[in-house]
Enzyme design. Sequence first.
Site, PDB file in Angstrom:
ATOM      1  N   LYS A 140       1.761  -2.511   8.920  1.00  0.00           N
ATOM      2  CA  LYS A 140       3.043  -1.968   8.787  1.00  0.00           C
ATOM      3  C   LYS A 140       4.157  -2.712   9.247  1.00  0.00           C
ATOM      4  O   LYS A 140       4.056  -3.091  10.514  1.00  0.00           O
ATOM      5  CB  LYS A 140       3.006  -0.584   9.429  1.00  0.00           C
ATOM      6  CG  LYS A 140       4.234   0.232   9.295  1.00  0.00           C
ATOM      7  CD  LYS A 140       4.517   1.557  10.123  1.00  0.00           C
ATOM      8  CE  LYS A 140       3.824   2.643   9.953  1.00  0.00           C
ATOM      9  NZ  LYS A 140       3.773   3.648  10.722  1.00  0.00           N
TER      10      LYS A 140
ATOM     11  N   LEU B 142       0.908  -1.369  -0.026  1.00  0.00           N
ATOM     12  CA  LEU B 142      -0.170  -0.170   0.072  1.00  0.00           C
ATOM     13  C   LEU B 142       0.826   1.252  -0.058  1.00  0.00           C
ATOM     14  O   LEU B 142       0.304   2.343  -0.709  1.00  0.00           O
ATOM     15  CB  LEU B 142      -1.144  -0.013   1.251  1.00  0.00           C
ATOM     16  CG  LEU B 142      -2.033  -1.067   1.242  1.00  0.00           C
ATOM     17  CD1 LEU B 142      -2.838  -0.825   2.708  1.00  0.00           C
ATOM     18  CD2 LEU B 142      -3.009  -1.098   0.010  1.00  0.00           C
TER      19      LEU B 142
ATOM     20  N   GLY C 222       9.717   1.223   6.718  1.00  0.00           N
ATOM     21  CA  GLY C 222       9.047   0.033   6.181  1.00  0.00           C
ATOM     22  C   GLY C 222       7.893   0.346   5.365  1.00  0.00           C
ATOM     23  O   GLY C 222       7.973   1.487   4.588  1.00  0.00           O
ATOM     24  N   CYS C 223       7.413  -0.706   4.993  1.00  0.00           N
ATOM     25  CA  CYS C 223       6.174  -0.779   4.132  1.00  0.00           C
ATOM     26  C   CYS C 223       5.035  -1.286   4.900  1.00  0.00           C
ATOM     27  O   CYS C 223       4.777  -1.948   5.981  1.00  0.00           O
ATOM     28  CB  CYS C 223       6.718  -1.747   2.973  1.00  0.00           C
ATOM     29  SG  CYS C 223       8.178  -1.407   2.205  1.00  0.00           S
TER      30      CYS C 223
ATOM     31  N   GLY D 148       7.080   3.745   3.910  1.00  0.00           N
ATOM     32  CA  GLY D 148       7.689   4.911   4.801  1.00  0.00           C
ATOM     33  C   GLY D 148       9.094   4.873   4.998  1.00  0.00           C
ATOM     34  O   GLY D 148       9.612   4.227   4.589  1.00  0.00           O
ATOM     35  N   GLY D 149       9.412   5.803   6.143  1.00  0.00           N
ATOM     36  CA  GLY D 149      10.924   5.813   6.420  1.00  0.00           C
ATOM     37  C   GLY D 149      11.583   4.574   6.963  1.00  0.00           C
ATOM     38  O   GLY D 149      12.793   4.379   6.897  1.00  0.00           O
TER      39      GLY D 149
ATOM     40  N   ASP E  41       4.564  15.184  12.480  1.00  0.00           N
ATOM     41  CA  ASP E  41       4.901  14.539  10.960  1.00  0.00           C
ATOM     42  C   ASP E  41       3.567  14.819  10.293  1.00  0.00           C
ATOM     43  O   ASP E  41       3.257  13.908   9.542  1.00  0.00           O
ATOM     44  CB  ASP E  41       5.604  13.342  11.140  1.00  0.00           C
ATOM     45  CG  ASP E  41       6.138  13.080   9.779  1.00  0.00           C
ATOM     46  OD1 ASP E  41       6.488  13.994   9.033  1.00  0.00           O
ATOM     47  OD2 ASP E  41       6.146  11.663   9.594  1.00  0.00           O
TER      48      ASP E  41
END
Length: 458
Positions: free
Chosen positions: A188, A166, A172-173, A169-170, A285
């Site tokens: 995640k 999907l 992981g996925c 990210g910084g 963030d």
Amino acid sequence: MNQSPPRIAPIGVVSVLVFLFFLVSFGNARDVPAFGPDTAPISSSENGFFPASPAYAASPPIVKAIIVERRHHFHKELLVAIILTSIAIAMIILSTTCAWILWRKSHENPYLKDKQSSEIAPRGITLAPILSKFNSFKMVRKGLVAMFEYSSLESSTNKFCESNLLGVGGFGCVYKAEFEGGLLGAVKKLAGGSVDCEREFENELDLLGRIRHPNIISLLGYCLHEETRLIVYELMEKGSLDTQLHGPSHGSALSWHIRMKIALDTARGLEYLHEHCNPPIIHRDLKSSNILLDSDFHAKISDFGLAVVGGNQNKATLKLSGTLGYVAPEYLLDGKLTEKSDVYAFGVVLLELLMGRKPVEKMAPSQCQSIVTWAMPQLTDRSKLPSIIDPVIRNTMDPKHLYQVAAVAVLCVQPEPSYRPLITDVLHSLVPLVPIELGGTLRLADQSPRKIERNATH
């Protein structure tokens, strides 16, 4: 197991000693002569006190008065002794009862306690009972977060197949997961090992395990597998705002009113973090990729790995983190972090919704320009403002509403934090611009709810 009988509490022992003391004292008082060695003894009968010898009749009047006075004094001592004895008995009964109750509580069935504690201990659990409550988002209760088995997450994501990816990210996925019964979730997968990754993992579990709000992503559980850390969330079918605005569709599914709804939902989520959490939470963030959309474009804030709990922060105690283009100037330059830092990031997201541009765009191989720097001169010029609006929504809104949203965005991205509004003020400014059907207060005379929904999907 043999159980010892209840012991009398220390106060009961004291009461017994007091009781015995008064009994002895009372007995001694009965043995002591009333008048001394030269005084005739007094005996009693059922008619009262009378002299034991004829000498009593010949006693002078002052002696009789002394006898009567000492008789009254004896009665008073007797009454005091009876009262104190009653109090001592009551204290003995009360202390014994309390000791018995405490003994009963401390000797409850230990096997039952061991069984209950083992049931709530952190351990892997099957997915079926958890996911059966997916729609009500009651997966996390009383601060306890469910632990998933790695094998279950692996099978639900088809071994973390790339086709289920999907987003990235910084650390992981994120993968789409389909559990038994057809229920969906998002997993995640963090590549553990680094201190920062571990800190973000623990921070997100801690915060999302306590937060409950319609505009904050719901945490379903987590998993620990060797060096890998996994977090399970509810699935947001429309993906992120970043994907909707800057992906293949280029915002074509986002009408003006839907964009205002997304902005309003995000403001509501931030207001909850800033005003209703104690102490307040600074997301740190906020960006379009961390604003997720469900099938009805209902927006929820996600990714709390960098979130900070507490009041004002400074660079002496906080590592500089964030995403370029969304970081407030005072935080970037001086390390000062407040709730107004989130307001700045919200202003950047609002500009993205208005113009359909990314927060930072490359002008040349070694030169970038932020959306704030590019847009500020034109946002305050009513003649230029319509020309910089995203072509997908250009000329589809009331000009007054456009000017109002632009004014809110300008205030949010002010360089000086004190000039920025509170997120509560932003929220109140956006509510009248969103149709009632989408969560605001705007009444549309010429558009039905069905037409609004159709505009959101075409």
